[in-house]
Design an enzyme around this catalytic site. Structure first.
Site, short mmCIF file in Angstrom:
data_model
loop_
_atom_site.label_atom_id
_atom_site.label_comp_id
_atom_site.label_asym_id
_atom_site.label_seq_id
_atom_site.Cartn_x
_atom_site.Cartn_y
_atom_site.Cartn_z
N TYR A 167 45.89 50.58 38.46
CA TYR A 167 46.20 50.13 37.11
C TYR A 167 47.02 50.77 36.37
CZ TYR A 167 42.29 52.62 35.66
OH TYR A 167 41.29 53.84 35.52
N CYS A 178 -0.95 55.85 46.05
CA CYS A 178 -2.33 55.71 46.15
C CYS A 178 -2.04 57.18 47.59
CB CYS A 178 -2.59 54.68 46.92
SG CYS A 178 -4.04 54.68 47.71
N CYS A 198 -5.76 52.16 42.79
CA CYS A 198 -5.10 51.02 43.85
C CYS A 198 -5.56 50.20 44.01
CB CYS A 198 -5.40 52.17 45.36
SG CYS A 198 -4.16 51.36 46.32
N ARG A 255 37.48 61.85 35.75
CA ARG A 255 37.98 61.94 34.20
C ARG A 255 37.77 62.62 33.19
NH1 ARG A 255 35.99 59.29 29.74
NH2 ARG A 255 36.96 58.34 28.07
N CYS A 300 -6.12 53.40 53.00
CA CYS A 300 -5.44 52.31 52.74
C CYS A 300 -4.65 51.38 53.58
CB CYS A 300 -4.41 53.02 51.47
SG CYS A 300 -3.78 51.72 50.37
N LYS A 305 38.98 44.22 34.86
CA LYS A 305 38.20 45.58 34.95
C LYS A 305 37.13 45.69 35.97
CE LYS A 305 36.73 48.66 31.28
NZ LYS A 305 35.25 48.90 31.79
N ASP A 338 39.97 48.85 67.10
CA ASP A 338 39.31 50.00 66.35
C ASP A 338 39.86 50.76 67.66
OD1 ASP A 338 38.93 48.74 64.22
OD2 ASP A 338 36.14 48.57 65.05
N LEU A 384 39.08 52.19 26.07
CA LEU A 384 38.95 50.81 25.50
C LEU A 384 38.23 50.83 24.48
CD1 LEU A 384 39.88 49.13 29.03
CD2 LEU A 384 42.05 50.51 27.59
N LYS A 433 46.92 44.57 28.47
CA LYS A 433 48.00 45.97 27.93
C LYS A 433 49.22 44.66 27.91
CE LYS A 433 45.19 48.50 31.75
NZ LYS A 433 45.66 48.75 32.41
N LYS A 435 34.05 42.70 27.84
CA LYS A 435 33.14 42.44 28.97
C LYS A 435 32.46 41.27 29.18
CE LYS A 435 31.71 46.36 29.42
NZ LYS A 435 31.64 47.79 28.67
N GLU A 475 44.59 42.00 33.46
CA GLU A 475 43.93 42.42 35.21
C GLU A 475 42.42 42.30 34.99
OE1 GLU A 475 45.10 46.74 34.76
OE2 GLU A 475 47.00 46.42 34.51
N CYS A 528 -7.34 50.27 47.83
CA CYS A 528 -9.13 50.48 48.35
C CYS A 528 -9.09 51.24 47.03
CB CYS A 528 -8.17 51.26 49.18
SG CYS A 528 -6.95 52.87 48.62
N ASP A 550 34.72 47.89 37.83
CA ASP A 550 33.26 48.89 36.97
C ASP A 550 33.09 49.99 38.64
OD1 ASP A 550 31.07 49.57 35.61
OD2 ASP A 550 30.05 47.41 36.30
N GLU A 590 41.97 50.70 69.60
CA GLU A 590 43.46 51.60 69.84
C GLU A 590 43.49 53.02 69.17
OE1 GLU A 590 47.61 49.13 70.41
OE2 GLU A 590 45.62 47.67 70.34
N PHE A 591 42.91 51.72 67.77
CA PHE A 591 43.39 53.19 66.79
C PHE A 591 42.62 54.80 67.22
CE2 PHE A 591 41.54 55.03 62.94
CZ PHE A 591 43.04 55.09 62.01
N ASP A 592 41.33 54.59 67.69
CA ASP A 592 40.51 55.28 67.67
C ASP A 592 41.83 56.86 69.27
OD1 ASP A 592 38.62 54.88 66.05
OD2 ASP A 592 37.59 54.45 67.45
S1 IVH Z 1 43.26 51.40 30.98
C1 IVH Z 1 44.34 53.84 28.17
N1 IVH Z 1 42.72 48.91 33.39
O1 IVH Z 1 37.44 51.10 32.28
C2 IVH Z 1 42.94 53.72 29.09
N2 IVH Z 1 40.45 50.76 32.85
O2 IVH Z 1 37.44 52.21 29.36
C3 IVH Z 1 43.55 53.16 30.07
N3 IVH Z 1 38.93 50.47 34.46
O3 IVH Z 1 37.20 53.96 32.31
C4 IVH Z 1 42.50 52.15 31.09
N4 IVH Z 1 39.82 48.73 35.42
O4 IVH Z 1 38.48 53.78 34.43
C5 IVH Z 1 42.33 49.92 32.67
N5 IVH Z 1 42.36 46.98 35.44
C6 IVH Z 1 42.06 48.32 34.42
C7 IVH Z 1 40.63 48.75 35.03
C8 IVH Z 1 39.91 50.33 34.05
C9 IVH Z 1 38.65 49.53 35.15
C10 IVH Z 1 38.51 51.47 33.77
C11 IVH Z 1 38.22 52.78 33.02
C12 IVH Z 1 38.22 53.96 31.90
C13 IVH Z 1 37.34 52.25 31.32
C14 IVH Z 1 38.02 51.85 30.17
#
Ligand code: IVH
Length: 666
Positions: A223, A423, A405, A134, A429, A113, A32, A82, A286, A310, A111, A408, A115, A34-36
């Site tokens: 992705y 409160c 409360c 989006r 209190c 998903k 770190d 999706l 996919k 899910k 893949e 008290c 969050d 060195e980087f800085d």
């Molecule tokens: S593909 C046409 N791949 O999930 C849809 N989406 O409802 C193409 N997400 O809001 C999405 N991981 O942000 C895809 N490996 C993944 C994902 C992913 C998370 C999210 C994406 C989207 C929601 C899909």
């Protein structure tokens, strides 16, 4: 290219490489420090040679100026969502549907998903041109300035095998570790906690100040690749190519050629996802061939060639035994459900937060109810429902929020627009008083050797009612406490003595003024320099300080408006606590610019903008971001924005250059 330009370019390459190793490969190759150091050198070279400026330089990762508002931009390809599935059966149905529609062999790519919040990036000639959220799927916010601060996102691509222009989509994520860190900080500042990393990250991308985005350290996983001349007709290969260009493409993606392959993948990740540094809520399947994707096409909302599965949020059913109402240091009353212990996602859950009165009412909660507890992306388990069918004829009483409360007996208040009850008996209190003292002694505040039990005992013995009382403690008094040995009593007194050396900013933090956490305390201490000056500051002076908003300013004013607080501060000062910053740190502080509002615009030769900002504040002035009738001066460097210039001329605001400014505060 001359020698200077060469060195600048070389430094940028080295730093880009180090960033990539650190953020994308998670395999740091440079310390770190060195980087800085290298970053500092590059910064100073760039400042001296603006002719070699490059918006994609690693020095530009930390945004500096405020983005006024986000521009709305149309997506080239709409950002669809999706279809969701929740069972092995639905996954098989998807497989069969695709199989029937294609009527030829196909491969799926599985893949995770992620969050977080989705992002679309446009690259032109290997450089990040635009980042769009989006939005409504057709149009999104241009958040390029914020996205540029995300270290794992390449500003410039590696190699030269990328198309002239393409779009890449992915998820911006807040890793668990950062999420926990931010929530800890928010807790300290008594700000509402983020329920999960997803909420935290979407809020982050909408921040107007890119520096805040940078400070939260989000990450991004990619992705999908879109464009006219992609490297391959296979989704999987395109992702591999993207990885080579420098994007973080998770290496957990798999090709699957049967529903069984897919289910194995699901079962594996359903368990192992908890070991990942980021939150996931399912998997995505996919069709691998882009030709087959085109054949399958889209429904109105989502592609026919992809689907999400899910993960089940982890739930359990258990009995509600009782509800406790806890009073915190600020007087906020939190309802907590006491549950029959139940195993959930690997831990035993005994308690769950009920948040506030509205939530209790919405659940229609009764004592003895069987309730569903869920541990989703949230930190604290929550009650998501009541099994009303299971209510017997012996149904318990409805759970009602207390009116007074529990500690008290003071009637509670609910400020307009807030969900929480408080409160109001701040000084009478017990948990509020004890809570403030406990905060005062913490390691990061005054670092006094005293635990919550001793605070409790001292309070019960009538020896302390506020922080200043701590300094009146004597060995005889301490030894009258039951749980107090002589050695620890001496330790306590010794740490009290030492606490007189704790610097002023920590003393200020220790007071426990609402919304004044460590960072804010440090800022206020360095700008105002002493308790006396801070206590004398009015609303305008407070709000004029960088990063101090209306809420903090009001809270500071309210605190010092209370005579009891002023008395505590006076006694602490008499006890010899540090009530000002040391002389050497105050060097250069004055009132010269008191009452003046100054706008900084353009680039400067002698000092950076941040340095000028600090100078204005140190000399009692107020720095503002936009020109208005209230502006007294514009401190103008080179390339001052034409809009500001025009406005200044219209309002007759005086424009000064850096020489004139420096003379003013000399
Ligand atoms: S593909 C046409 N791949 O999930 C849809 N989406 O409802 C193409 N997400 O809001 C999405 N991981 O942000 C895809 N490996 C993944 C994902 C992913 C998370 C999210 C994406 C989207 C929601 C899909």
């Amino acid at each position: 290219m001359n020698e200077m330009e060469q060195s600048i370019k070389r430094l940028r390459e080295i730093l880009d490489r180090a960033n990539y190793d650190y953020y994308v490969l998670s395999a740091p190759t440079m310390s770190d420090w060195e980087f800085d150091e290298r970053m500092k050198i590059l910064q100073s070279l760039e400042e001296k040679h603006p002719e070699y400026a490059d918006p994609n330089s690693p020095t530009r990762r930390v945004g500096s100026d405020l983005t006024k508002e986000f521009e709305q931009v149309a997506h080239i390809y709409p950002m669809l969502s999706l279809g969701n599935t929740y069972s092995a059966e639905e996954v098989r149905d998807f497989y069969d549907r695709v199989s029937r529609a294609l009527n030829e062999p196909f491969t799926l790519v599985a893949e995770l998903k992620y969050d977080g919040t989705s992002i679309s990036l446009i690259y032109e000639r290997g450089k990040l041109a635009r980042a769009i959220t989006r939005g409504d799927g057709t149009r999104g916010d241009d958040v390029t300035a914020n996205v540029r601060t995300i270290r794992s996102i390449p500003l410039k691509l590696r190699g030269n095998s990328f198309p002239e222009m393409f779009e890449i989509r992915g998820e911006v994520l807040l890793p668990w570790a950062e999420f926990d860190r931010i929530n800890r900080e928010r807790e300290e500042q008594e700000e509402a906690l983020f329920a999960n990393p997803r909420n935290a990250v979407s809020g982050t991308l909408k921040q107007l100040n890119p520096q805040i985005v940078a400070s939260r350290r989000p990450d991004a996983y990619f992705y999908s690749l879109l464009g006219e001349d992609l490297p391959s007709e296979e989704h999987y290969r395109n992702l591999e190519a993207a990885r080579e260009w420098g994007f973080k493409v998770p290496d957990v993606i798999r090709k699957c050629s049967s529903p069984e392959d897919v289910l194995d993948y699901i079962n594996y990740w359903d368990v192992h996802r908890h070991e990942l540094p980021v939150a996931t809520d399912g998997i995505v399947l996919k069709v691998n061939s882009l030709r087959q994707q085109r054949n399958l096409g889209f429904t109105a909302k989502s592609p026919r060639w992809a689907i999400a599965y899910k993960f089940q949020a982890e739930q359990a059913e258990t009995r509600l035994n009782s509800v406790s109402f806890q009073v915190g240091r600020t007087g906020a009353v939190t309802p907590v459900a006491n549950l029959e212990p139940v195993l959930l996602a690997g831990t035993t859950v005994k308690r769950a937060s009920l948040h506030n009165a509205d939530i209790i009412r919405k659940l229609d909660l009764h004592y003895g109810d069987l309730v569903q507890v869920e541990k989703g992306g949230e930190i604290i388990p929550k009650i998501v429902g009541v099994n009303t069918e299971a209510r017997s004829f012996m149904q318990g009483d409805e759970v009602r929020f207390v009116h007074a409360c529990p500690e008290c007996n003071t009637p509670l208040v609910r400020p307009e627009g807030e969900a929480a009850h408080y409160c109001p008996n701040e000084t009478g209190c017990p948990p509020q008083i004890k809570g403030r003292i406990e905060h005062f002694v913490t390691r990061r505040a005054m670092n006094i050797n005293i635990g919550p039990e001793t605070v409790e005992d001292l309070y019960n013995a009538g020896l302390i009612r506020n922080a200043a009382d701590l300094y009146t403690l004597r060995i005889q008094g301490l030894l009258t406490l039951e749980r107090q040995g002589e050695k620890s009593a001496r330790n306590l007194l010794e740490s009290l003595r030492k606490s007189r050396e704790v610097p002023f900013d920590r003393v200020l933090y220790a007071l426990g003024i609402r919304f004044v956490g460590e960072t804010v305390a440090r800022k206020l201490a360095s700008v105002f320099g002493s308790m006396e000056r801070l206590m004398g500051a009015d609303y305008d002076a407070l709000i004029g300080v960088d990063e101090i908003g209306e809420r903090i300013a009001r809270s500071v004013l309210d605190y010092f408006a209370d005579g009891k607080n002023r008395e505590t501060v006076r006694r602490l000062s008499e006890e010899g606590l540090q009530m000002s910053m040391p002389e050497d740190m105050l060097a250069g502080q004055s009132d010269t610019l008191k009452g003046l509002t100054i706008v900084i615009s353009g680039t400067f030769a002698k000092h950076s903008r941040d340095e000028y900002k600090a100078m204005i504040e140190r000399n009692g002035g107020k720095n503002s971001g936009s020109v208005s009738a209230k502006t007294d001066y514009i401190l103008a460097g080179e390339n001052m924005g034409p809009a500001k210039l025009e406005k200044a001329a219209k309002l007759g605001v005086k424009i000064i250059d850096e020489e004139q400014f420096l003379r003013m505060i000399e």
